[in-house]
Design an enzyme around this catalytic site. Structure first.
Site, short mmCIF file in Angstrom:
data_model
loop_
_atom_site.label_atom_id
_atom_site.label_comp_id
_atom_site.label_asym_id
_atom_site.label_seq_id
_atom_site.Cartn_x
_atom_site.Cartn_y
_atom_site.Cartn_z
NE ARG A 16 -2.46 -1.41 3.59
CZ ARG A 16 -2.82 -1.25 4.55
NH1 ARG A 16 -4.06 -0.42 4.77
NH2 ARG A 16 -2.17 -1.44 5.63
CE LYS A 121 -21.39 -0.97 -6.68
NZ LYS A 121 -20.70 -2.32 -6.33
CB ILE A 440 -27.24 2.60 12.95
CG1 ILE A 440 -28.34 3.58 12.22
CG2 ILE A 440 -27.20 1.48 11.72
CD1 ILE A 440 -29.76 3.36 12.34
N GLY A 441 -26.10 1.04 15.68
CA GLY A 441 -25.34 -0.10 16.12
C GLY A 441 -24.15 0.32 17.00
CD GLU A 614 -21.53 -1.91 -1.88
OE1 GLU A 614 -20.79 -2.86 -1.95
OE2 GLU A 614 -21.47 -0.98 -0.98
CG HIS A 703 -21.87 9.65 5.99
ND1 HIS A 703 -23.20 9.28 5.87
CD2 HIS A 703 -21.24 8.32 5.51
CE1 HIS A 703 -23.33 8.07 5.80
NE2 HIS A 703 -22.11 7.41 5.69
#
Ligand code: GLN
Ligand code: ZN
Length: 768
Positions: A16, A121, A440-441, A614, A703
């Site tokens: 990377r 995408k 949401i968790g 997706e 976000h």
């Protein structure tokens, strides 16, 4: 002689390197020259790695994104960055990220950042590109400097360079018209720029150019098909040879059209479109080259070379020198080098091939075709042994799992009662207020969590120390939620660093690489787990944590799971059985977990399907088949519970109008979705579709660092209540909070809870 080539190579680097070079530059810790040098070094290394091929791709390297680079080559910069006079690379970063480096030159020249380009995408992959922007006035102008520079470097490196560009029609297809004007109307303006670019290549003595037109594997209407004819006619005066590359699917009704285009060669993805190879060979003019993508560029499995030769050999006899071979698509979607993997189980490793190993395979195929199989007998034998070992391995094939799959019937995915009856029982049991609040968790992944995890991985913290650290975090998350006054609590997911990896690690049939990174966008990479065998769940995966969390509160505690479709879509999956079968296996494993949670007294269970959308195939005509098995898998996982147990699911994307019927079919009692960024626009879907169950439209955009005000949340929820009866609405953020800090989360959730209380005091705006 067969010709070997490659369509593209992963640019991120085996370790990377590109990611780290980019991030250091963006943080202001290294210079632009250093970044450019790092890029040049990676290109040089990758060309060397590919040097044995007859043609090596050039121009596939991008610091951020290859589509963005093409926009720059074509002079199609968004209006908002056109006044920028700095380095082109910085300007590309400004388009991609909304800012270039740490921001210094932005502050002087342009007063802060600009809006980041939209990302989406790349076909059906998990790679995201920067969407080209158009309007009725878009003009193009050629800037070949990047390509010319890389071409010179490639030649200096001694490889036979084949420039790679995105074709004009696919380029328009990928973009978005900002003013609603017709993108295709730009084609006449775009084509002269492509012609000029091809002239440049001619002047440089280039022999072949690879021009990518993957839009050809999608459903095209007459206008778009016509555009292909217009475009390639306009480019037919060129002197350089064009290899038109298609990949990711079949050409189907575009096959005939494609074979007639005035190009010098066609590349077909023979993994997805094996049947079309013979048709293309028959239809292409007998001067044209046919390149077949015989090695899967999307997965990490070894190719069965003998089986490939079985169909390549006759093709070679027919086509002779006109046959080229390559991976099916750019290798961007696979990790670089299997040899880096020192910890992977040796047997599983023997079944795998990353980018470099796929090029080895290509060389063996070429050797066999050119000089006979005997000339590469050792390599073919070794390959055959690996393929056979995987085919019969008891680690892959578990009779008990196969038997369970064979027993699946529709009853398995069926709740005992219909939603209305379940809802009544659940309401009596939970006694929740109107507009119940939940999250949401995940809660913030704090430094303490990260430190504990890395210490545990290093061995500096033992199992019980790690366990205690996670329990402390869970207890903290529960306490905070009680103080906030939320109605349905979560444990916070402190113990999970990734919602798929966490489950993969505990399932039988999964393996993990150390360096199997694949670029997702920009400097972001993912390391998909490798689903290699029949899936089973040796023991409960989440019950203990959830039980502990429940012990800390008298409020209802939601159990948190990742759904089978999302686990599948974010993994490298098997190529020896249909995706649907792997998905069903995952569904049975998650079902076991759901039932164990229920047995442990957990009354609300959320099964996230963040990645369900997706997995949609490129062609709409294939959507239904996918949706059917995907929804069935979710239902198998979720619906074995009693009426009294409430099933939630969560999806974090804003477009689902087109699949809302399938989502309703999942029959979750409650669904939470992203809506906050689109101002509830997404709920338009509910004007035409009467979603039957409960729904929590996200009201806090996680976000963004912004804290939504109480008033804003009340407004959003009132908009929602215009479409969905208030008694079926929940109030929640639009995704998990793990990337945010507690300092942001607490005020945001405080406002959210206050908004719910305000809403409870107002009469519902409409009943339905
Ligand atoms: N439960 C997960 C979380 O809160 C869901 C994440 C997601 O949807 N991507 O982090
Ligand atoms: Zn989400």
């Amino acid at each position: 002689m067969v010709t070997t080539h490659n369509l593209g190579f992963p640019r991120i680097g085996a370790n990377r390197e590109l990611k780290f070079a980019l991030e250091s530059y963006w943080k202001g810790q290294s210079s632009r020259d250093e970044l450019k040098a790092a890029g040049a070094q990676l290109r040089a290394r990758h060309w060397k790695d590919q040097a044995r091929l007859d043609f090596v791709p050039v121009g596939d390297f991008a610091f951020y994104d290859q589509v963005l680079d093409m926009s720059f080559t074509l002079g199609n910069l968004p209006e908002r960055v056109r006044g920028f006079h700095g380095d082109a690379l910085d300007n590309a970063f400004r388009v991609a990220r909304g800012r270039s480096a740490h921001g210094a030159e932005d502050h002087h020249a342009c007063r802060g950042g600009v809006a980041a380009g939209e990302m989406t995408k790349w076909f059906d992959t998990n790679y995201h590109y920067i969407v080209p922007e158009f309007d009725a006035h878009t003009q193009f102008s050629l800037d070949p400097s990047r390509l010319i520079e890389q071409l010179a470097q490639a030649r200096a490196a001694g490889v036979n360079a084949k420039p790679v560009i995105i074709g004009p029609v696919t380029y328009l297809w990928l973009g978005k018209s900002k003013d609603g004007s017709d993108k295709l109307a730009l084609l006449p303006r775009l084509l002269p720029v492509y012609a000029a670019l091809l002239d440049y290549f001619t002047a440089q003595g280039v022999e072949w150019v690879q021009i990518d037109e993957p839009a050809l594997v999608t459903e095209l209407d007459a206008k778009w098909r016509e555009a292909f004819v217009t475009a390639y006619d306009a480019l037919s005066a060129r002197r350089v040879r064009l290899l038109l590359a298609t990949y990711f699917g079949q050409l189907q009704d575009n096959l005939e059209l494609t074979c007639k285009l005035p190009v010098d060669g066609l590349h077909i993805d023979a993994i997805n479109a094996r049947d079309e190879v013979a048709q293309a060979a028959a239809q292409l003019p007998d001067t044209a080259v046919l390149s077949v993508g015989a090695i899967n560029g999307r997965n990490i499995w070894k190719t069965d070379l003998n089986a490939a030769l079985q169909w390549l050999e006759p093709l070679h006899r027919t086509l002779g020198d006109r046959l080229w071979i390559a991976p099916s698509c750019s290798l961007l979607h696979v990790p670089v080098d299997l040899n880096s993997e020192q910890k992977l189980d040796a047997e599983i490793r023997s079944w795998l091939a990353f980018a470099l190993q796929k090029l080895d395979e290509l060389t063996v195929l070429a050797g066999a075709l050119n000089n006979g199989r005997a000339s590469v007998a050792d390599a073919l034998d070794a390959n055959a042994a690996a393929i056979e070992s995987r085919r019969v391995s008891p680690r892959v094939h578990k009779p008990a799992v196969k038997a369970a799959i064979a027993r699946i019937d529709t009853a398995l995915g069926q709740r005992a009662s219909a939603y209305a009856q379940r809802a009544e029982k659940q309401a009596a049991l939970f006694d929740l207020p109107a507009y119940p609040t939940t999250t949401i968790g995940s809660f913030p992944q704090t430094n303490e969590i990260r430190h504990a995890r890395s210490a545990f991985k290093r061995g500096a913290l033992d199992q019980s120390g790690y366990h205690a650290a996670m329990e402390r975090e869970i207890a903290r998350a529960v306490k905070e939620q009680e103080a906030l006054g939320l109605d349905v609590l979560v444990h916070g997911e402190a113990e999970r660093n990734d919602m798929v990896e966490y489950f993969g690690e505990q399932l039988d049939g999964y393996a993990f690489s150390q360096f199997g990174w694949v670029q997702s966008y920009g400097s972001r990479c993912v390391k998909p787990p490798i689903l290699f065998g029949d899936i089973s769940r040796p023991k409960a995966m989440t019950v203990e944590w959830t039980r502990y969390a429940q012990s800390q509160t008298s409020k209802p505690m939601k159990g948190m799971l990742t759904g089978p479709v999302t686990i599948l879509n974010w993994s490298f999956v098997r190529d020896d059985q249909p995706r649907s079968v792997s998905c069903h296996q995952l569904a049975l494993a998650i079902r076991d977990e759901v039932l164990d949670l229920e047995k442990a007294g957990v009354r609300i269970i959320q099964i996230d399907e963040a990645a369900l959308r997706e997995g949609l195939p490129l062609r709409r005509s294939q959507w239904n088949t996918y949706l059917q098995w995907a929804v069935e898998s979710f239902r198998i996982a979720a619906n074995g519970v009693k009426d009294e147990t409430q099933i939630h699911t969560h999806m974090c994307y804003s477009e689902f109008n087109d699949i809302i019927a399938s989502i309703a079919d999942m029959d979750a009692d409650v669904i939470t979705i992203e809506t906050s960024r689109s101002d509830m626009e997404l709920l338009d879907a509910f004007d035409h579709f009467n979603y039957p169950n409960q729904i929590g439209p996200g009201v806090y955009d996680i976000h963004s660092p912004n804290i939504p005000s109480e008033e804003h949340i009340v407004n959003l929820m009132q908009k929602a209540a215009e479409r969905i009866p208030a008694e079926r609405l929940w109030v929640n953020p639009d995704c998990g909070l793990k990337t945010r800090a507690w300092e942001e989360v607490i005020p945001a959730l405080t406002n959210m809870v206050a908004a719910a209380r305000t809403l409870r005091q107002r009469p519902a705006s409409r009943d339905r």
